[in-house]
Every structure is written in structure tokens, then in C-alpha cells.
Write a protein that holds these residues in place. Structure first.
Motif, short mmCIF file in Angstrom:
data_model
loop_
_atom_site.label_atom_id
_atom_site.label_comp_id
_atom_site.label_asym_id
_atom_site.label_seq_id
_atom_site.Cartn_x
_atom_site.Cartn_y
_atom_site.Cartn_z
N PHE A 40 -23.38 47.95 -12.25
CA PHE A 40 -23.49 47.28 -11.93
C PHE A 40 -24.53 47.88 -10.56
O PHE A 40 -24.83 47.70 -9.65
N HIS A 41 -23.41 48.90 -10.08
CA HIS A 41 -23.77 50.16 -9.18
C HIS A 41 -24.92 50.94 -9.43
O HIS A 41 -26.12 51.00 -9.01
N ILE A 42 -25.34 51.04 -10.73
CA ILE A 42 -26.79 51.45 -11.03
C ILE A 42 -27.76 50.32 -11.65
O ILE A 42 -29.04 50.61 -11.03
N VAL A 43 -27.16 49.03 -12.04
CA VAL A 43 -28.59 48.77 -12.81
C VAL A 43 -29.26 48.17 -11.53
O VAL A 43 -30.46 47.21 -11.70
N SER A 44 -28.26 47.24 -10.69
CA SER A 44 -28.11 46.43 -9.60
C SER A 44 -27.57 47.28 -8.46
O SER A 44 -26.56 45.91 -7.78
N PRO A 45 -28.29 47.89 -7.76
CA PRO A 45 -27.45 48.44 -6.27
C PRO A 45 -27.84 46.79 -5.43
O PRO A 45 -27.01 47.82 -4.14
N GLU A 46 -28.61 46.36 -5.46
CA GLU A 46 -28.74 46.23 -3.85
C GLU A 46 -27.62 45.29 -3.26
O GLU A 46 -27.73 45.28 -1.94
N TRP A 83 -23.78 54.22 8.96
CA TRP A 83 -23.91 56.01 8.88
C TRP A 83 -23.54 56.33 7.69
O TRP A 83 -23.31 57.93 7.41
N VAL A 84 -23.41 55.68 6.42
CA VAL A 84 -23.78 56.65 5.09
C VAL A 84 -24.52 56.58 5.42
O VAL A 84 -26.15 55.92 5.16
N PRO A 85 -24.91 58.53 5.14
CA PRO A 85 -26.86 58.75 4.24
C PRO A 85 -27.07 58.08 3.15
O PRO A 85 -26.17 58.46 2.38
N ILE A 128 -25.24 54.88 -3.34
CA ILE A 128 -24.59 53.67 -4.64
C ILE A 128 -24.70 54.44 -5.86
O ILE A 128 -24.49 54.41 -7.06
N LEU A 129 -26.06 54.91 -6.31
CA LEU A 129 -26.21 55.21 -7.64
C LEU A 129 -25.60 57.14 -8.00
O LEU A 129 -24.30 56.28 -9.38
N LEU A 130 -25.02 57.45 -7.18
CA LEU A 130 -23.83 58.59 -7.11
C LEU A 130 -22.39 57.49 -8.09
O LEU A 130 -21.53 58.23 -8.49
N VAL A 136 -10.49 55.49 -2.59
CA VAL A 136 -10.24 56.07 -0.56
C VAL A 136 -11.65 55.67 0.06
O VAL A 136 -11.63 55.03 0.76
N CYS A 137 -12.26 56.52 -0.69
CA CYS A 137 -13.56 56.37 -0.19
C CYS A 137 -15.38 55.21 -0.02
O CYS A 137 -15.34 55.40 1.05
#
Length: 133
Positions: free
Chosen positions: A23-29, A38-40, A46-48, A78-79
Motif C-alpha cells: 500500500f505504501h507503493i501503490v497508494s502513497p497518498e 519536516w520529512v524531506p 514513502i516509496l522507500l 521507531v522511524c
């Protein structure tokens, strides 16, 4: 008995992390919405994270990779905690999202997920006994 529970937990974690990775890969929205400002390069992050979830899930199932996968998934847990906190803040401040009854257990359960990754990967034996050399 403990070995069977550990194996079952390993399979459960592998399935859950693989699905989350998908789901992170196919639907990142939805993940972009809860990612702290603050996340660059949020889209790439999200892909990674999706790729990391897939790799961690696969690694749990390969004995030679189980330890590194457990450490990786524990670190991943944790991240992503700041995103979970941000998600709760967004939902609770605008009143249109999920309630505190969803977010509070989710946030409190995060250490359990971290423990489960390490226990399923055979990195720790706590609380079931001492690790034998």
C-alpha cells in the motif's frame, strides 16, 4: 510451543509488513497526508518505506536474513512513530478523522510491535527465558 508461536508471529508480521509495503507503493497518498512536514522528499521516503517493509517481510522468512530483518523492522517501527503521532494530531485537531479510541491504542501498541519484530527474528527471548549460547 514457544517455537510455534514465534513462527506464527513471524508469518503474521511478514504478511502485515508486506501488505503495508504494497500500500505504501501503490497508494502513497494517505501516507503523504500523515507524513510530518519536516520529512524531506516525502514521496521518495514513502516509496522507500514500502520497499523496506517488503524486504523486512521477506527477510523474516529467510533464516540467514532473519536477524538483520528483525533489526530493520524494529528500526522502521521507531522511524514511523512520528508519522503515527502526526496522524493522531491531524485527526484529533480537525475532528474529521479517526477518534482517540483508534489512535491511543495504536500509539501505545508501537513498542509491542517493535518487541514482536525482535522476538520473531530470534534477536531476543524476553520474557520467555534466557537466550542459550
Amino acid at each position: 510451543m514457544i517455537a510455534s508461536v514465534r513462527t506464527a508471529l513471524r508469518w503474521l508480521l511478514a504478511i502485515v509488513f508486506a501488505l503495508a509495503g504494497y500500500f505504501h507503493i501503490v497508494s502513497p497518498e494517505p501516507f503523504l497526508v500523515i507524513t510530518p512536514d519536516w520529512v524531506p522528499m516525502a514521496e521518495q521516503v514513502i516509496l522507500l518505506t514500502g520497499i523496506a517493509e517488503f524486504l523486512g517481510a521477506a527477510g523474516l522468512m529467510v533464516p540467514a536474513l532473519r536477524g538483520p530483518a528483525g533489526w530493520g523492522l524494529a528500526a522502521y517501527t521507531v522511524c514511523v512513530f512520528p508519522a503515527n503521532i502526526n496522524h493522531a494530531i491531524i485527526d484529533l485537531t480537525n475532528g474529521t478523522g479517526l477518534p482517540l479510541a483508534y489512535h491511543l491504542p495504536r500509539l501505545l501498541f508501537q513498542p509491542v510491535i517493535l518487541w514482536a519484530c525482535m522476538w520473531a527474528a530470534e534477536l531476543i527471548d524476553w520474557p520467555f527465558g534466557r537466550r542459550r549460547p
